[in-house]
Design an enzyme around this catalytic site. Structure first.
Site, PDB file in Angstrom:
ATOM      1  CG  HIS A  84      -0.170   0.110   2.531  1.00 50.88           C
ATOM      2  ND1 HIS A  84       0.208  -0.996   3.252  1.00 50.88           N
ATOM      3  CD2 HIS A  84       0.297   1.179   3.238  1.00 50.88           C
ATOM      4  CE1 HIS A  84       0.858  -0.610   4.337  1.00 50.88           C
ATOM      5  NE2 HIS A  84       0.942   0.704   4.351  1.00 50.88           N
TER       6      HIS A  84
ATOM      7  CG  HIS B  56      -3.936   0.448   4.548  1.00 49.54           C
ATOM      8  ND1 HIS B  56      -3.328  -0.704   4.937  1.00 49.54           N
ATOM      9  CD2 HIS B  56      -3.082   1.433   4.900  1.00 49.54           C
ATOM     10  CE1 HIS B  56      -2.161  -0.434   5.496  1.00 49.54           C
ATOM     11  NE2 HIS B  56      -1.979   0.850   5.480  1.00 49.54           N
TER      12      HIS B  56
ATOM     13  CG  HIS C 161       4.416   4.828   4.320  1.00 44.63           C
ATOM     14  ND1 HIS C 161       3.604   5.514   5.184  1.00 44.63           N
ATOM     15  CD2 HIS C 161       3.850   3.613   4.178  1.00 44.63           C
ATOM     16  CE1 HIS C 161       2.601   4.737   5.556  1.00 44.63           C
ATOM     17  NE2 HIS C 161       2.712   3.572   4.958  1.00 44.63           N
TER      18      HIS C 161
ATOM     19  CG  HIS D 272       0.523   1.051  12.014  1.00 39.57           C
ATOM     20  ND1 HIS D 272       1.044   2.291  12.260  1.00 39.57           N
ATOM     21  CD2 HIS D 272       1.147   0.607  10.901  1.00 39.57           C
ATOM     22  CE1 HIS D 272       1.939   2.574  11.336  1.00 39.57           C
ATOM     23  NE2 HIS D 272       2.032   1.569  10.505  1.00 39.57           N
TER      24      HIS D 272
ATOM     25  CE1 TYR E 243       5.364   3.695   7.674  1.00 37.90           C
ATOM     26  CE2 TYR E 243       5.086   3.299  10.020  1.00 37.90           C
ATOM     27  CZ  TYR E 243       4.551   3.410   8.749  1.00 37.90           C
ATOM     28  OH  TYR E 243       3.214   3.220   8.553  1.00 37.90           O
TER      29      TYR E 243
ATOM     30  CD  GLU F 273       4.105   0.392   6.978  1.00 36.38           C
ATOM     31  OE1 GLU F 273       3.399   0.686   5.988  1.00 36.38           O
ATOM     32  OE2 GLU F 273       3.636   0.289   8.129  1.00 36.38           O
TER      33      GLU F 273
HETATM   34 FE   LIG Z   1       1.725   1.929   5.874  1.00 38.53          FE
END
Ligand SMILES: [Fe+2]
Length: 310
Positions: A155, A202, A217, A249, A258, A268
């Site tokens: 993503h 996502h 990112h 997260h 990251y 990431e």
């Molecule tokens: Fe991400």
């Protein structure tokens, strides 16, 4: 529900200062596969478990950031359908002939309200994932999976203005669903919106920024948290600049690291998260829980994570 229409984010094109330094970072250290040669000013990479010829394009330029994000759709006829729907939403669409982009069929391209260029394509040459299609087995030959052991492009998070208008297009034109959102505790304003076109938590996310067309990112999927820790060891070994060491997260529940490429673009590696279905309700976080929403193992906001974009 079968995956039809937009299937996934299939291509990200970002700008880098130096191709040799970038090859060292993305190829030698991360272990992405340099899978196509064709342009003097570009490098083409893919992750080991992708079938399409490439998913990451690096273009030599004098400033970092993103050139465009590309989504792959199931059928060629989708391109005309989406072009027409975008025009109904006041978005100007350009048709790009086959062959303009390496090993790719025709595309449409347009600018989102956030200022980002988005492309859609249905066809790209495939060169496989290191295993045969007949009786493939379960793992490719030794040495094919290297470095950070990435699986596939996962993503992108993009920063820009008018992210609500972006989300409206993603949902109403492309049929994506909003898995999660972060809003202001004070006034309910959208600050970050997470959208999926599949079962992933996502495929693309947008974070509100005062300036458009910013890049936060690009993320690469790993198989498991053991591989995440292995990537962290290599990041330390090679002294790659870290933004956030291993954490999880709150939003998406993905485990994450990251770090930055030599041009300052944030990368990431990501694993885990939940399975999303189109009827999964949208989860909302507000800024009173910003630490937990971003990094849930220490509930601590990193200013660099919010402020550094290319
Ligand atoms: Fe991400």
């Amino acid at each position: 529900m079968p995956v039809t229409g937009i299937m996934r984010v299939g291509e990200v094109a970002i700008r880098v200062f130096d191709l040799d330094e970038s090859r060292k970072h993305y190829g030698e250290r991360m272990g992405l596969i340099e899978s196509h040669q064709g342009d003097d000013d570009k490098l083409y990479y893919k992750c080991p478990d992708e079938h399409d010829l490439y998913s990451l394009v690096l273009r030599k330029a004098d400033k970092p950031g993103i050139d465009y994000i590309g989504f792959k759709t199931a059928q060629d006829s989708d391109l005309d359908h989406f072009a027409e729907r975008l025009r109904e939403y006041g978005v100007e669409v350009e048709h790009v002939p086959a062959g303009t982009y390496a090993a790719s069929g025709r595309r449409i391209r347009f600018r989102l309200p956030s200022g980002h260029e988005m492309q859609i394509y249905a066809q790209k040459e495939q060169n496989g994932n290191g295993m045969p299609l007949l009786n493939p087995g379960t793992i490719p030959d030794e040495g094919y999976i290297r470095g950070f052991r990435t699986v596939r492009l996962d993503h992108c998070l993009l920063g820009g203005t008018d992210i609500d208008a972006n989300a409206k297009i993603m949902m109403e034109v492309f049929g994506m669903t909003m898995s999660e959102k972060l809003v202001s505790h004070e006034n309910g304003m959208s600050l970050a919106l997470f959208l999926t076109t599949s079962n992933k938590p996502h495929d693309i996310a947008f974070v509100l920024q005062p300036e458009g067309d910013k890049f936060h990112h690009v993320s690469f999927l790993l198989d498991n948290v053991y591989d995440l820790y292995h990537a962290a060891d290599l990041i330390g070994k090679y002294e790659i600049a870290v933004d956030v060491a291993p954490n999880r997260h709150g939003v998406t529940r993905g485990a994450t690291i990251y770090f930055f490429d030599p041009s300052g673009n944030r990368n990431e590696v990501f694993t885990g998260g939940y399975v999303h279905y189109p009827d999964t309700p949208t989860l909302t976080w507000d800024t009173s829980q910003l630490g937990k929403a971003t990094f849930s193992q220490d509930n601590t906001v990193r200013p660099s994570f919010l402020e550094v974009l290319t």
